[in-house]
Design an enzyme around this catalytic site. Sequence first.
Site, PDB file in Angstrom:
ATOM      1  N   ASP A  57       0.859  -1.180   0.000  1.00 12.61           N
ATOM      2  CA  ASP A  57       0.000   0.000   0.000  1.00 12.61           C
ATOM      3  C   ASP A  57       0.897   1.232   0.000  1.00 12.61           C
ATOM      4  OD1 ASP A  57      -3.198   0.494   1.096  1.00 12.61           O
ATOM      5  OD2 ASP A  57      -1.796   2.175   1.152  1.00 12.61           O
ATOM      6  N   ALA A  80      -0.002   4.395  -8.853  1.00 11.08           N
ATOM      7  CA  ALA A  80      -0.997   4.348  -7.776  1.00 11.08           C
ATOM      8  C   ALA A  80      -1.298   5.754  -7.276  1.00 11.08           C
ATOM      9  CB  ALA A  80      -0.489   3.490  -6.624  1.00 11.08           C
ATOM     10  N   SER A 124       0.364  15.015 -13.653  1.00 11.88           N
ATOM     11  CA  SER A 124      -0.942  15.314 -14.241  1.00 11.88           C
ATOM     12  C   SER A 124      -1.051  16.747 -14.735  1.00 11.88           C
ATOM     13  CB  SER A 124      -2.010  15.087 -13.165  1.00 11.88           C
ATOM     14  OG  SER A 124      -3.230  15.669 -13.545  1.00 11.88           O
ATOM     15  N   GLU A 126      -3.549  18.387 -14.232  1.00 12.17           N
ATOM     16  CA  GLU A 126      -4.240  19.090 -13.131  1.00 12.17           C
ATOM     17  C   GLU A 126      -3.274  20.010 -12.393  1.00 12.17           C
ATOM     18  OE1 GLU A 126      -7.421  19.252 -11.296  1.00 12.17           O
ATOM     19  OE2 GLU A 126      -7.980  18.894 -13.369  1.00 12.17           O
ATOM     20  N   TYR A 148      -6.155  17.283  -5.055  1.00 14.62           N
ATOM     21  CA  TYR A 148      -5.482  16.303  -5.921  1.00 14.62           C
ATOM     22  C   TYR A 148      -4.348  16.982  -6.700  1.00 14.62           C
ATOM     23  CZ  TYR A 148      -4.675  13.420 -10.090  1.00 14.62           C
ATOM     24  OH  TYR A 148      -4.091  12.707 -11.109  1.00 14.62           O
TER      25      TYR A 148
END
Length: 326
Positions: A57, A80, A124, A126, A148
């Site tokens: 994780d 991820a 990204s 973004e 994000y």
Amino acid sequence: MTKRALITGITGQDGSHLAELLLENGYKVYGLVRRTSTVNFGRIAHIQDQVELVPGDMTDQTSLQEALQVAQPDEVYNLAAQSFVGTSWTQPTLTGNVTALGVTRLLDAVRHVKPDARFYQAGSSEMFGKVREVPQCETTPFYPRSPYGVAKVYGHWITVNYRESYGLFACNGILFNHEGPRRGIEFVTRKITHTAARIKLGLADKLYLGNPDSKRDWGYAGDYVRAMWLMLQQDHPDDYVICTGSTHSVREFVEITFELAGLDIGQHVVFNDPRYTRPAEVDLLVGDYSKAARVLGWHPVVDFRGLVGLMMEEELRALQDNRRDW
Ligand code: NAP
Ligand code: GDD
């Protein structure tokens, strides 16, 4: 000698496409998977017997180190993330933990366990957010507009920092929106094609959307994973913008989808539904991929109309075959 790769986020849209590409190129592929109460290997079911899944994780340092010990990768692709912008407002600290600090955890694990591994960070568009120039390229300043986007800016700079501090071969891909039939159902393109297909088959009646005027540079995921791989095959690590160079509004995406499905927008679509509007919006994204074209020889293959067409085709096929998802 067989190359080895570790992909975090292998169960996601891009992870599944990248795993296919690396397998086709003769790689031994390892994928990091997190514990979930039900198995969610839908996107990799068709290649599951060809990849090695290792538990881990992005919030757990020990598991990342262990995954690197097991895989001994030549290349690490960090895909991820908590990747849905909408959720980043309702779960901002989780988004920061996974999407920002997760990058540091993985870089640090690489530094200690396999420092000669080449590293790809999934950055990204973004990060450009409230855009400072049009089109956006590698030198455009960042101005993220969501938790994000802020987390991705951190991921970008920590990757640059580990490259400069420790000499890691670490690259940032600054990827604009890329879609396809394996896209998560909450993202606007898949929501539109999925609901339109359901309306077409008489399984739904209305499509509720937020802002129809925001514009995105949408490409096909299958094209974009090729760029990730190319970045790690160069002589020097660097950062690259990956996009198509053309931009379209959410409304245009709806128009082409409904035209292909032979459906009437006025009868079925509700825009500006407050449930799907955002506290802050990124109004216009359009990129310039000339560096990737020049250095990597990369170009997108699927155009906007082709993308809508292939998503719609697969959507109808899946519903008719009674398949739930990828
Ligand atoms: P996606 O479909 O949402 O996949 C995200 C992946 O991350 C899934 O495999 C998910 O696992 C995994 N993940 C989430 N939290 C994790 C955790 N705590 N530990 C381990 N794994 C975790 O995203 P995508 O579209 O393939 O995008 C891949 C990457 O590119 C992401 O980093 C995204 O932010 C970035 N990106 C995407 C786009 C785009 O347009 N698609 C554009 C620019 C950048 P589960 O399956 O268990 O949920
Ligand atoms: N999801 C969604 N749902 N978006 C909507 C809706 C709706 O009902 N109606 C309008 N939109 C608008 C959003 O406000 C946004 O402006 C645009 O559609 C695209 O939204 P998403 O498909 O959710 O993608 P995104 O651009 O926010 O983020 C994606 O692309 C980024 C790259 O720029 C994700 O894949 C990110 O992980 C990725 O980094």
